[in-house]
Design a protein around this motif. Structure first.
Motif, PDB file in Angstrom:
ATOM      1  N   VAL A 267       7.206  29.542  32.205  1.00 10.00           N
ATOM      2  CA  VAL A 267       6.475  28.273  32.173  1.00 10.00           C
ATOM      3  C   VAL A 267       5.131  28.453  31.483  1.00 10.00           C
ATOM      4  CG1 VAL A 267       5.381  26.501  33.605  1.00 10.00           C
ATOM      5  CG2 VAL A 267       7.611  27.445  34.255  1.00 10.00           C
ATOM      6  N   VAL A 268       4.807  27.529  30.591  1.00 10.09           N
ATOM      7  CA  VAL A 268       3.499  27.494  29.944  1.00 10.09           C
ATOM      8  C   VAL A 268       2.684  26.415  30.656  1.00 10.09           C
ATOM      9  CG1 VAL A 268       2.236  27.174  27.771  1.00 10.09           C
ATOM     10  CG2 VAL A 268       4.521  28.236  27.755  1.00 10.09           C
ATOM     11  N   GLU A 269       1.879  26.832  31.623  1.00  5.64           N
ATOM     12  CA  GLU A 269       1.181  25.876  32.481  1.00  5.64           C
ATOM     13  C   GLU A 269       0.289  24.926  31.691  1.00  5.64           C
ATOM     14  OE1 GLU A 269       1.489  25.144  35.551  1.00  5.64           O
ATOM     15  OE2 GLU A 269       2.068  26.883  36.746  1.00  5.64           O
ATOM     16  N   GLY A 270      -0.352  25.425  30.636  1.00  5.37           N
ATOM     17  CA  GLY A 270      -1.313  24.608  29.904  1.00  5.37           C
ATOM     18  C   GLY A 270      -0.722  23.378  29.252  1.00  5.37           C
ATOM     19  N   LEU A 271       0.557  23.407  28.917  1.00  9.23           N
ATOM     20  CA  LEU A 271       1.182  22.251  28.263  1.00  9.23           C
ATOM     21  C   LEU A 271       1.223  21.055  29.204  1.00  9.23           C
ATOM     22  CD1 LEU A 271       4.120  24.008  26.380  1.00  9.23           C
ATOM     23  CD2 LEU A 271       2.050  23.008  25.374  1.00  9.23           C
ATOM     24  N   ARG A 272       1.571  21.293  30.456  1.00  7.92           N
ATOM     25  CA  ARG A 272       1.592  20.222  31.450  1.00  7.92           C
ATOM     26  C   ARG A 272       0.169  19.836  31.857  1.00  7.92           C
ATOM     27  NH1 ARG A 272       1.469  20.770  37.021  1.00  7.92           N
ATOM     28  NH2 ARG A 272       2.159  18.947  38.200  1.00  7.92           N
ATOM     29  N   THR A 273      -0.663  20.841  32.037  1.00  6.67           N
ATOM     30  CA  THR A 273      -2.027  20.613  32.511  1.00  6.67           C
ATOM     31  C   THR A 273      -2.848  19.774  31.537  1.00  6.67           C
ATOM     32  OG1 THR A 273      -2.001  22.703  33.712  1.00  6.67           O
ATOM     33  CG2 THR A 273      -4.151  21.771  33.218  1.00  6.67           C
ATOM     34  N   ALA A 274      -2.663  20.006  30.244  1.00  8.84           N
ATOM     35  CA  ALA A 274      -3.466  19.302  29.243  1.00  8.84           C
ATOM     36  C   ALA A 274      -3.335  17.790  29.390  1.00  8.84           C
ATOM     37  CB  ALA A 274      -3.056  19.740  27.841  1.00  8.84           C
ATOM     38  N   GLY A 275      -2.113  17.305  29.563  1.00  6.74           N
ATOM     39  CA  GLY A 275      -1.906  15.867  29.700  1.00  6.74           C
ATOM     40  C   GLY A 275      -2.532  15.315  30.969  1.00  6.74           C
ATOM     41  N   LEU A 276      -2.422  16.058  32.074  1.00  6.63           N
ATOM     42  CA  LEU A 276      -3.015  15.620  33.338  1.00  6.63           C
ATOM     43  C   LEU A 276      -4.536  15.576  33.247  1.00  6.63           C
ATOM     44  CD1 LEU A 276      -0.773  17.634  35.834  1.00  6.63           C
ATOM     45  CD2 LEU A 276      -0.739  15.162  35.474  1.00  6.63           C
ATOM     46  N   LEU A 277      -5.127  16.573  32.613  1.00  8.03           N
ATOM     47  CA  LEU A 277      -6.582  16.608  32.472  1.00  8.03           C
ATOM     48  C   LEU A 277      -7.077  15.516  31.530  1.00  8.03           C
ATOM     49  CD1 LEU A 277      -7.245  20.455  32.251  1.00  8.03           C
ATOM     50  CD2 LEU A 277      -7.839  18.930  34.139  1.00  8.03           C
ATOM     51  N   ASP A 278      -6.332  15.259  30.466  1.00  3.46           N
ATOM     52  CA  ASP A 278      -6.714  14.195  29.538  1.00  3.46           C
ATOM     53  C   ASP A 278      -6.696  12.843  30.242  1.00  3.46           C
ATOM     54  OD1 ASP A 278      -7.380  12.952  27.092  1.00  3.46           O
ATOM     55  OD2 ASP A 278      -5.261  12.680  26.574  1.00  3.46           O
ATOM     56  N   ALA A 279      -5.677  12.620  31.062  1.00  2.00           N
ATOM     57  CA  ALA A 279      -5.597  11.368  31.825  1.00  2.00           C
ATOM     58  C   ALA A 279      -6.762  11.260  32.811  1.00  2.00           C
ATOM     59  CB  ALA A 279      -4.262  11.293  32.563  1.00  2.00           C
ATOM     60  N   TRP A 280      -7.104  12.373  33.462  1.00  4.65           N
ATOM     61  CA  TRP A 280      -8.237  12.367  34.404  1.00  4.65           C
ATOM     62  C   TRP A 280      -9.539  12.034  33.682  1.00  4.65           C
ATOM     63  CZ3 TRP A 280     -12.744  15.178  34.422  1.00  4.65           C
ATOM     64  CH2 TRP A 280     -13.534  15.084  35.586  1.00  4.65           C
ATOM     65  N   ALA A 281      -9.771  12.683  32.531  1.00  2.95           N
ATOM     66  CA  ALA A 281     -11.012  12.460  31.794  1.00  2.95           C
ATOM     67  C   ALA A 281     -11.124  11.014  31.332  1.00  2.95           C
ATOM     68  CB  ALA A 281     -11.074  13.407  30.594  1.00  2.95           C
ATOM     69  N   THR A 282     -10.030  10.445  30.871  1.00  7.04           N
ATOM     70  CA  THR A 282     -10.031   9.048  30.429  1.00  7.04           C
ATOM     71  C   THR A 282     -10.316   8.107  31.589  1.00  7.04           C
ATOM     72  OG1 THR A 282      -8.447   9.563  28.662  1.00  7.04           O
ATOM     73  CG2 THR A 282      -8.651   7.256  29.325  1.00  7.04           C
ATOM     74  N   ALA A 283      -9.682   8.375  32.735  1.00  3.71           N
ATOM     75  CA  ALA A 283      -9.847   7.501  33.900  1.00  3.71           C
ATOM     76  C   ALA A 283     -11.250   7.561  34.482  1.00  3.71           C
ATOM     77  CB  ALA A 283      -8.818   7.875  34.969  1.00  3.71           C
ATOM     78  N   ARG A 296      -2.940  15.780  23.069  1.00  5.82           N
ATOM     79  CA  ARG A 296      -2.304  14.826  22.159  1.00  5.82           C
ATOM     80  C   ARG A 296      -1.528  15.513  21.045  1.00  5.82           C
ATOM     81  NH1 ARG A 296      -6.787   9.903  22.797  1.00  5.82           N
ATOM     82  NH2 ARG A 296      -6.864  10.204  25.074  1.00  5.82           N
ATOM     83  N   VAL A 297      -1.982  16.692  20.638  1.00  2.00           N
ATOM     84  CA  VAL A 297      -1.185  17.470  19.683  1.00  2.00           C
ATOM     85  C   VAL A 297       0.082  17.979  20.364  1.00  2.00           C
ATOM     86  CG1 VAL A 297      -1.111  19.620  18.367  1.00  2.00           C
ATOM     87  CG2 VAL A 297      -3.104  18.120  18.182  1.00  2.00           C
ATOM     88  N   ALA A 298      -0.053  18.506  21.578  1.00  2.00           N
ATOM     89  CA  ALA A 298       1.109  19.060  22.289  1.00  2.00           C
ATOM     90  C   ALA A 298       2.155  17.991  22.592  1.00  2.00           C
ATOM     91  CB  ALA A 298       0.656  19.732  23.586  1.00  2.00           C
ATOM     92  N   SER A 299       1.706  16.750  22.854  1.00  2.00           N
ATOM     93  CA  SER A 299       2.642  15.673  23.164  1.00  2.00           C
ATOM     94  C   SER A 299       3.256  15.054  21.919  1.00  2.00           C
ATOM     95  CB  SER A 299       1.931  14.584  23.964  1.00  2.00           C
ATOM     96  OG  SER A 299       1.001  13.889  23.142  1.00  2.00           O
ATOM     97  N   GLY A 300       2.710  15.373  20.755  1.00  2.00           N
ATOM     98  CA  GLY A 300       3.196  14.788  19.516  1.00  2.00           C
ATOM     99  C   GLY A 300       2.513  13.490  19.147  1.00  2.00           C
ATOM    100  N   ALA A 301       1.542  13.051  19.968  1.00  2.00           N
ATOM    101  CA  ALA A 301       0.819  11.807  19.665  1.00  2.00           C
ATOM    102  C   ALA A 301      -0.100  11.973  18.471  1.00  2.00           C
ATOM    103  CB  ALA A 301       0.023  11.360  20.889  1.00  2.00           C
TER     104      ALA A 301
END
Length: 322
Positions: A267-283, A296-301
């Motif tokens: 498991v590459v923890e950072g791939l999942r974590t990045a999206g959760l942290l980005d959502a937290w920062a935005t909120a 956003r790069v990792a998700s393909g956005a």
């Protein structure tokens, strides 16, 4: 004295078990899959997760969770963050739990908070610059166990301390846990820099600004500033952002080269974590530009070019402004 219970036979769990067993401690290592237990018992090697490291004869294995924690005062929970909630469900609430995953709960919160919500009253976190293959080989290293329960922290320190592994205690549970979480994203970013061959200047700047971003996040969640510059903050960031042994750094490099990140089912923890942290920062209105770019790069956005542009064309400011 009861056996040291380690739940999770990945690289990190196996390395911790090997180190404690070499010291002469009675250790039982739990793996979810019976076939892995059979392989470990027969070959005395964990070829999938910790190749090249012989497993001491005194080290015992089981896939029976009840057997793994029978008589234990505490257990090291060393499974990927996504698997922690299910594993905790199967444990007695009187057990002390030491969370070793460097990831977040499903809702983006801390795993330690989740454990307490599930009824565990004795909770600790373990983190630091701990590349499993080096620790498995007995190379010198250090780590931190943090808990509001000092007795639990001291018990873990006593169980894991060895001539090859220095274990420090801390009362800053938030800082130690979340430092290990955020550095994974920074290591992914460092891997992207390596994969794109952007040079040492770019990587040095990325790591330095990444530490600043870690500080902003950790202090916002109530961490102590000293922890940011300790083993679980700067120490872990340096190891995972620079070492070829780092799973997250290697994943970033693979993404930059158009390859599939991760290998061997790890498991590459950072791939999942990045999206959760980005959502937290935005909120919550926090500025975490490196986290945002990686997520956003990792998700393909975003394309890689968009991610780089988002960092290089930010408004000019004084360094101390963040």
């Amino acid at each position: 004295m009861s056996a040291l219970s380690i739940l999770g036979a990945g690289g990190w769990g196996t390395a911790l078990a090997v180190g404690a067993a070499r010291r002469g401690q009675d250790v039982i290592l739990w793996a979810r899959r019976p076939e892995l237990v059979a392989e470990l018992t027969q070959t005395r090697m964990n070829t999938d997760y910790l190749p090249g490291v012989p497993l001491p004869e005194a080290l015992r294995f089981t896939s029976d969770l009840a057997e793994a924690v029978d008589g234990a005062d505490f257990a090291l929970v060393v499974v990927p963050s996504v698997g922690v909630p299910e594993l905790l469900e199967g444990l007695p609430r009187k057990l002390g739990v030491v969370l070793c995953a460097k990831g977040l709960a499903p809702d983006g919160g801390q795993l330690s908070t989740l454990a307490r919500q599930m009824g565990f009253t004795r909770v600790a976190v373990l983190s630091g610059p701990n590349l499993a293959s080096e620790i498995g080989r007995g190379l010198p290293a250090a780590t931190v166990v943090a808990s509001s329960d000092q007795a639990l922290a001291l018990a873990v320190q006593s169980a894991l301390m060895s001539p090859a592994l220095r274990v420090y205690t801390s009362s800053d549970e938030v800082g130690v846990e979340l430092g290990g979480v955020l550095k994974n994203v920074m290591a992914l970013a460092a891997g992207l820099v390596d994969g794109l061959e952007l040079g040492d200047n770019a990587k040095s700047a990325l790591i330095t600004r990444g530490l600043r971003e870690m500080r902003r996040y950790l202090l916002a969640l109530g961490a102590q500033e000293d922890t940011v510059y300790g083993l679980s903050g700067l120490g872990d960031l340096f190891a995972t952002a620079t070492s070829p042994l780092s799973r997250n750094r290697s994943a970033g490099e693979a993404i930059a080269r158009g390859q599939q990140p991760g290998h061997g089912g790890q498991v590459v923890e950072g791939l999942r974590t990045a999206g959760l942290l980005d959502a937290w920062a935005t909120a919550h209105g926090h500025d975490l530009p490196i986290v945002r770019a990686v997520a956003r790069v990792a998700s393909g956005a975003w394309t890689l070019e968009t991610g780089i542009t988002s960092l290089m064309e930010r408004d000019a400011k004084a360094e101390e402004q963040g």
